[in-house]
Design a protein around this motif. Structure first.
Motif, PDB file in Angstrom:
ATOM      1  N   LEU A  45       0.865  -1.176   0.000  1.00 16.40           N
ATOM      2  CA  LEU A  45       0.000   0.000   0.000  1.00 16.40           C
ATOM      3  C   LEU A  45       0.905   1.230   0.000  1.00 16.40           C
ATOM      4  CD1 LEU A  45      -2.847   1.119   0.135  1.00 16.40           C
ATOM      5  CD2 LEU A  45      -2.777   0.880   2.624  1.00 16.40           C
ATOM      6  N   ILE A  46       0.889   1.970  -1.108  1.00 13.93           N
ATOM      7  CA  ILE A  46       1.728   3.163  -1.265  1.00 13.93           C
ATOM      8  C   ILE A  46       0.893   4.397  -0.948  1.00 13.93           C
ATOM      9  CG2 ILE A  46       3.172   4.480  -2.851  1.00 13.93           C
ATOM     10  CD1 ILE A  46       3.316   1.898  -4.581  1.00 13.93           C
ATOM     11  N   SER A  47       1.410   5.279  -0.107  1.00  7.73           N
ATOM     12  CA  SER A  47       0.662   6.490   0.231  1.00  7.73           C
ATOM     13  C   SER A  47       1.604   7.684   0.301  1.00  7.73           C
ATOM     14  CB  SER A  47      -0.079   6.323   1.561  1.00  7.73           C
ATOM     15  OG  SER A  47       0.830   6.090   2.623  1.00  7.73           O
ATOM     16  N   GLY A  48       1.030   8.864   0.194  1.00  9.72           N
ATOM     17  CA  GLY A  48       1.815  10.091   0.248  1.00  9.72           C
ATOM     18  C   GLY A  48       0.989  11.251  -0.253  1.00  9.72           C
ATOM     19  N   ALA A  49       1.544  12.447  -0.137  1.00  9.44           N
ATOM     20  CA  ALA A  49       0.845  13.643  -0.615  1.00  9.44           C
ATOM     21  C   ALA A  49       0.900  13.700  -2.138  1.00  9.44           C
ATOM     22  CB  ALA A  49       1.495  14.893  -0.012  1.00  9.44           C
ATOM     23  N   LEU A  73      -3.027  -7.215 -14.032  1.00 10.64           N
ATOM     24  CA  LEU A  73      -4.462  -6.914 -14.057  1.00 10.64           C
ATOM     25  C   LEU A  73      -4.624  -5.532 -13.433  1.00 10.64           C
ATOM     26  CD1 LEU A  73      -5.916 -10.354 -12.861  1.00 10.64           C
ATOM     27  CD2 LEU A  73      -5.370  -9.620 -15.189  1.00 10.64           C
ATOM     28  N   ARG A  74      -4.759  -4.526 -14.278  1.00 11.24           N
ATOM     29  CA  ARG A  74      -4.794  -3.140 -13.811  1.00 11.24           C
ATOM     30  C   ARG A  74      -6.241  -2.675 -13.658  1.00 11.24           C
ATOM     31  NH1 ARG A  74      -1.451   1.227 -17.223  1.00 11.24           N
ATOM     32  NH2 ARG A  74      -0.172  -0.659 -17.347  1.00 11.24           N
ATOM     33  N   LEU A  75      -6.640  -2.359 -12.434  1.00  5.50           N
ATOM     34  CA  LEU A  75      -8.011  -1.940 -12.156  1.00  5.50           C
ATOM     35  C   LEU A  75      -8.094  -0.422 -12.044  1.00  5.50           C
ATOM     36  CD1 LEU A  75      -8.972  -4.668  -9.522  1.00  5.50           C
ATOM     37  CD2 LEU A  75      -9.092  -4.767 -12.018  1.00  5.50           C
ATOM     38  N   HIS A  76      -9.304   0.107 -12.210  1.00  7.28           N
ATOM     39  CA  HIS A  76      -9.507   1.556 -12.213  1.00  7.28           C
ATOM     40  C   HIS A  76     -10.609   1.946 -11.236  1.00  7.28           C
ATOM     41  CE1 HIS A  76      -7.851   0.383 -16.148  1.00  7.28           C
ATOM     42  NE2 HIS A  76      -7.186   1.521 -16.075  1.00  7.28           N
ATOM     43  N   THR A  77     -10.384   3.032 -10.518  1.00  7.26           N
ATOM     44  CA  THR A  77     -11.375   3.481  -9.537  1.00  7.26           C
ATOM     45  C   THR A  77     -12.656   3.949 -10.196  1.00  7.26           C
ATOM     46  OG1 THR A  77     -10.383   5.694  -9.533  1.00  7.26           O
ATOM     47  CG2 THR A  77      -9.619   4.143  -7.862  1.00  7.26           C
ATOM     48  N   LEU A 153      -4.108  -1.108  -8.301  1.00  7.15           N
ATOM     49  CA  LEU A 153      -5.213  -0.155  -8.166  1.00  7.15           C
ATOM     50  C   LEU A 153      -4.660   1.179  -7.676  1.00  7.15           C
ATOM     51  CD1 LEU A 153      -8.290   0.384  -8.166  1.00  7.15           C
ATOM     52  CD2 LEU A 153      -8.339  -0.459  -5.810  1.00  7.15           C
ATOM     53  N   ASP A 154      -4.747   2.208  -8.499  1.00  5.34           N
ATOM     54  CA  ASP A 154      -4.294   3.549  -8.119  1.00  5.34           C
ATOM     55  C   ASP A 154      -5.474   4.357  -7.591  1.00  5.34           C
ATOM     56  OD1 ASP A 154      -2.541   5.610  -7.724  1.00  5.34           O
ATOM     57  OD2 ASP A 154      -2.204   6.047  -9.849  1.00  5.34           O
ATOM     58  N   GLU A 155      -5.165   5.432  -6.851  1.00  2.61           N
ATOM     59  CA  GLU A 155      -6.182   6.301  -6.251  1.00  2.61           C
ATOM     60  C   GLU A 155      -7.162   5.475  -5.415  1.00  2.61           C
ATOM     61  OE1 GLU A 155      -5.889   9.448  -6.318  1.00  2.61           O
ATOM     62  OE2 GLU A 155      -4.375   9.644  -7.884  1.00  2.61           O
ATOM     63  N   VAL A 156      -6.617   4.585  -4.619  1.00  2.00           N
ATOM     64  CA  VAL A 156      -7.452   3.642  -3.864  1.00  2.00           C
ATOM     65  C   VAL A 156      -8.397   4.350  -2.896  1.00  2.00           C
ATOM     66  CG1 VAL A 156      -5.724   3.325  -2.035  1.00  2.00           C
ATOM     67  CG2 VAL A 156      -7.366   1.497  -2.513  1.00  2.00           C
ATOM     68  N   GLN A 157      -8.052   5.557  -2.465  1.00  2.00           N
ATOM     69  CA  GLN A 157      -8.907   6.270  -1.515  1.00  2.00           C
ATOM     70  C   GLN A 157     -10.255   6.645  -2.120  1.00  2.00           C
ATOM     71  OE1 GLN A 157      -6.294   7.760  -2.983  1.00  2.00           O
ATOM     72  NE2 GLN A 157      -7.244   9.499  -4.027  1.00  2.00           N
ATOM     73  N   SER A 158     -10.364   6.595  -3.460  1.00  2.00           N
ATOM     74  CA  SER A 158     -11.610   6.973  -4.134  1.00  2.00           C
ATOM     75  C   SER A 158     -12.576   5.812  -4.320  1.00  2.00           C
ATOM     76  CB  SER A 158     -11.284   7.571  -5.514  1.00  2.00           C
ATOM     77  OG  SER A 158     -10.438   8.687  -5.396  1.00  2.00           O
ATOM     78  N   VAL A 159     -12.164   4.616  -3.936  1.00  2.00           N
ATOM     79  CA  VAL A 159     -12.990   3.432  -4.164  1.00  2.00           C
ATOM     80  C   VAL A 159     -13.999   3.254  -3.029  1.00  2.00           C
ATOM     81  CG1 VAL A 159     -12.955   0.931  -4.495  1.00  2.00           C
ATOM     82  CG2 VAL A 159     -11.089   2.325  -5.378  1.00  2.00           C
ATOM     83  N   ASP A 160     -15.223   2.848  -3.379  1.00  2.00           N
ATOM     84  CA  ASP A 160     -16.206   2.516  -2.356  1.00  2.00           C
ATOM     85  C   ASP A 160     -15.715   1.327  -1.547  1.00  2.00           C
ATOM     86  OD1 ASP A 160     -17.901   4.523  -3.128  1.00  2.00           O
ATOM     87  OD2 ASP A 160     -19.081   3.254  -4.484  1.00  2.00           O
ATOM     88  N   ARG A 161     -16.015   1.335  -0.260  1.00  2.00           N
ATOM     89  CA  ARG A 161     -15.461   0.322   0.652  1.00  2.00           C
ATOM     90  C   ARG A 161     -15.940  -1.098   0.318  1.00  2.00           C
ATOM     91  NH1 ARG A 161     -13.444   4.680   1.015  1.00  2.00           N
ATOM     92  NH2 ARG A 161     -13.009   5.833   2.931  1.00  2.00           N
ATOM     93  N   ALA A 185      -1.566  -1.157  -4.285  1.00  2.00           N
ATOM     94  CA  ALA A 185      -2.532  -0.057  -4.284  1.00  2.00           C
ATOM     95  C   ALA A 185      -1.812   1.219  -3.871  1.00  2.00           C
ATOM     96  CB  ALA A 185      -3.687  -0.354  -3.333  1.00  2.00           C
ATOM     97  N   ALA A 186      -2.267   2.340  -4.395  1.00  2.00           N
ATOM     98  CA  ALA A 186      -1.660   3.629  -4.067  1.00  2.00           C
ATOM     99  C   ALA A 186      -2.750   4.662  -3.873  1.00  2.00           C
ATOM    100  CB  ALA A 186      -0.694   4.071  -5.167  1.00  2.00           C
ATOM    101  N   GLY A 187      -2.483   5.634  -2.992  1.00  2.00           N
ATOM    102  CA  GLY A 187      -3.471   6.678  -2.758  1.00  2.00           C
ATOM    103  C   GLY A 187      -2.933   7.796  -1.894  1.00  2.00           C
TER     104      GLY A 187
END
Length: 393
Positions: A45-49, A73-77, A153-161, A185-187
Motif C-alpha cells: 500500500l503506497i501512500s503520500g501527498a 491486471l490493472r483496475l480503475h477506480t 489499483l491507483d487512487e485507492v482512496q476513491s474506491v467505495d469500501r 494499491a496507491a493513494g
C-alpha cells in the motif's frame, strides 16, 4: 551535426522520470518479493501527498513485474464494478494463454468429398464459472511460465469500501491457495488513513506500507545531474545544486525545475546557474497553481487563518503562539492543528511546534493575501489567432 536531445524531465503528475530519486530500497525489496524471497512484501500500500511519486512508484513496480513474466491486471477506480473488471481482464488473458480456451466438435462429415464441419466452442465466451475458479486457472498458467498475477489499483482512496472489500477477499483467496499473486494499491495519505479505519480493510491494514515523500536536497541535485547526463547537454555542478535546493527534494519539483532550466538554456550545450535561477518563479507559480491551489480552495476560514498565523515565523511555529495570533485558547487550536495535519498541509515539527508540510505553501498563502482566494498565479495575457483562423487565411 548532433541533433539536440529532447527535454528529458517529466513534470506531469504520474509521468515516470528518467531517474527515480530515493526509491532504491522499495524497488529492491519488491524485486526480491517477485522472486519469492520476501513474499510478505507482495501486498503493498503506497501512500503520500500529491506530487510525491505514488503513481510513479506503482508504475515502476508494475514494469518490474512484467519484466519478471507476471500478468498485470490493472483496475480503475472509475470502474462500476472492480470485481467485474477483474473478471473481464482475467478472462482476456485466459483467452490468450489457456490452451483449452477453444475446442471444436465434429458436427457433420461427408466421406466422399472428405468434407467436415465443426462447431467451435470458445470456453470463455459468456463465462459463468465463479471468479475464484477463473483467477485460480490464470494464476496456475502464469506460474507454469515462471511468473504470477499482479493486481494494481491507483487512487485507492476513491474506491467505495464494499467493492474494495470484495476485491481483497479474492486476493486473499489466491494467496491462501498458495498462488504467486501480488496486490499493489496507491493513494493520498489522508484518504488511505481513513480507508484503513474501515472495518472491511483488514487485508489492507496488513499490507506492507510505503510512505513516499520528499528526498534530501543532495539526492535531488544528483537526480537532476544524472537526468541531464543522459542527453547531449550538460549541467554545471553549481546549477545542479541550486536546482536541488529550489526543488526542496519534492519529486514533482525535481522534474519541474529541471524542465524549466532546460527550457531556459535553449540551444546551449550546458545548463548554467542563471538558467536555474531564472526558473524559480515559474516553478513556484506552478506549485501554487497545481498543488496548493486545489488544496486551499475548499479550506474553511478558520483553517486558513491558522495557516496564515504561521506566516510570521521563519521556521516552525509554536502552537501556543498560533493560538494567541488567532485570539483563541491554546487548547482550542488543537482541533484545527489535527485537521490540517490530516489535510497534509502542516506537520509536527518537535514538541509544541508545527510547520508547513509541502514546499512553497507560505508563498501560496501570501499570494492569496495579495490577490484573493482562487486568483490565478499567472494571469493569461496576449492574443493568439486560432488554428482554424490560420488554416482559413
Amino acid at each position: 551535426m548532433t541533433r539536440p536531445s529532447a527535454n528529458p524531465f517529466t513534470p506531469g503528475f504520474g509521468l515516470t522520470p528518467v531517474i527515480l530519486a530515493g526509491r532504491d530500497l522499495a524497488i529492491e525489496e519488491f524485486t526480491a518479493a517477485l522472486a519469492g524471497n520476501v513474499p510478505e512484501a507482495r501486498a503493498i500500500l503506497i501512500s503520500g501527498a500529491r506530487g510525491t511519486g505514488k503513481t510513479v512508484l506503482l508504475s515502476e513496480f508494475r514494469e518490474l513485474a512484467l519484466e519478471a513474466g507476471w500478468i498485470d491486471l490493472r483496475l480503475h477506480t472509475s470502474s462500476t464494478s472492480l470485481v467485474e473488471e477483474l473478471r473481464g481482464q482475467a478472462i482476456a488473458h485466459l483467452r490468450e494463454l489457456d490452451p483449452d480456451s477453444e475446442t471444436s466438435k465434429l458436427t457433420m462429415a461427408r466421406i466422399a468429398s472428405v468434407a467436415a464441419q465443426r462447431d467451435i466452442h470458445e470456453r470463455y465466451t459468456g463465462e459463468l464459472e465463479p471468479l475464484t475458479v477463473v483467477l485460480d486457472r490464470l494464476a496456475r498458467l502464469a506460474e507454469e511460465e515462471g511468473g504470477g498475477v499482479l493486481i494494481t489499483l491507483d487512487e485507492v482512496q476513491s474506491v467505495d469500501r464494499a467493492p474494495l472489500h470484495a476485491l481483497t477477499q479474492h486476493v486473499q483467496d489466491l494467496i491462501g491457495s498458495g498462488h504467486a499473486v501480488a496486490f499493489l494499491a496507491a493513494g493520498v495519505r489522508t484518504g488511505v488513513d481513513a480507508l484503513l479505519d474501515h472495518e472491511g480493510a483488514t487485508f489492507l491494514r496488513r499490507a506492507h506500507r510505503i510512505e513516499v515523500g520528499s528526498v534530501d536536497v543532495g539526492t535531488a541535485a544528483e537526480a537532476i545531474r544524472m537526468t541531464v547526463a543522459d542527453t547531449t547537454k550538460g549541467i554545471t555542478p553549481e546549477a545542479a545544486v541550486l536546482a536541488g535546493e529550489i526543488s526542496r527534494g519534492y519529486p514533482y519539483l525535481i522534474q519541474l525545475v529541471g524542465s524549466k532550466a532546460w527550457q531556459n538554456s535553449g540551444d546551449a550545450d550546458t545548463i548554467e546557474i542563471e538558467d536555474v535561477r531564472g526558473a524559480r518563479d515559474a516553478v513556484v507559480a506552478a506549485m501554487i497553481k497545481n498543488v496548493h491551489g486545489p488544496a486551499l480552495r475548499g479550506l474553511s476560514p478558520r483553517k486558513r487563518e491558522y495557516l496564515r498565523a504561521m506566516l510570521e515565523d521563519e521556521g516552525p511555529s509554536a502552537v501556543g503562539v498560533i493560538a494567541g495570533r488567532m485570539g483563541i485558547e491554546s487548547s482550542q487550536q488543537s482541533g484545527f492543528r489535527q485537521r490540517l495535519i490530516e489535510d497534509d498541509l502542516i506537520r509536527p515539527a518537535g514538541r509544541g511546534h508545527v510547520e508547513y508540510s509541502l514546499p512553497y505553501l507560505a508563498d501560496a498563502l501570501r499570494h492569496e493575501e495579495r490577490e484573493g482566494v482562487g486568483a490565478d498565479v499567472e494571469p493569461d495575457t496576449g492574443l493568439t489567432r486560432s488554428h482554424r483562423a490560420r488554416r482559413e487565411r
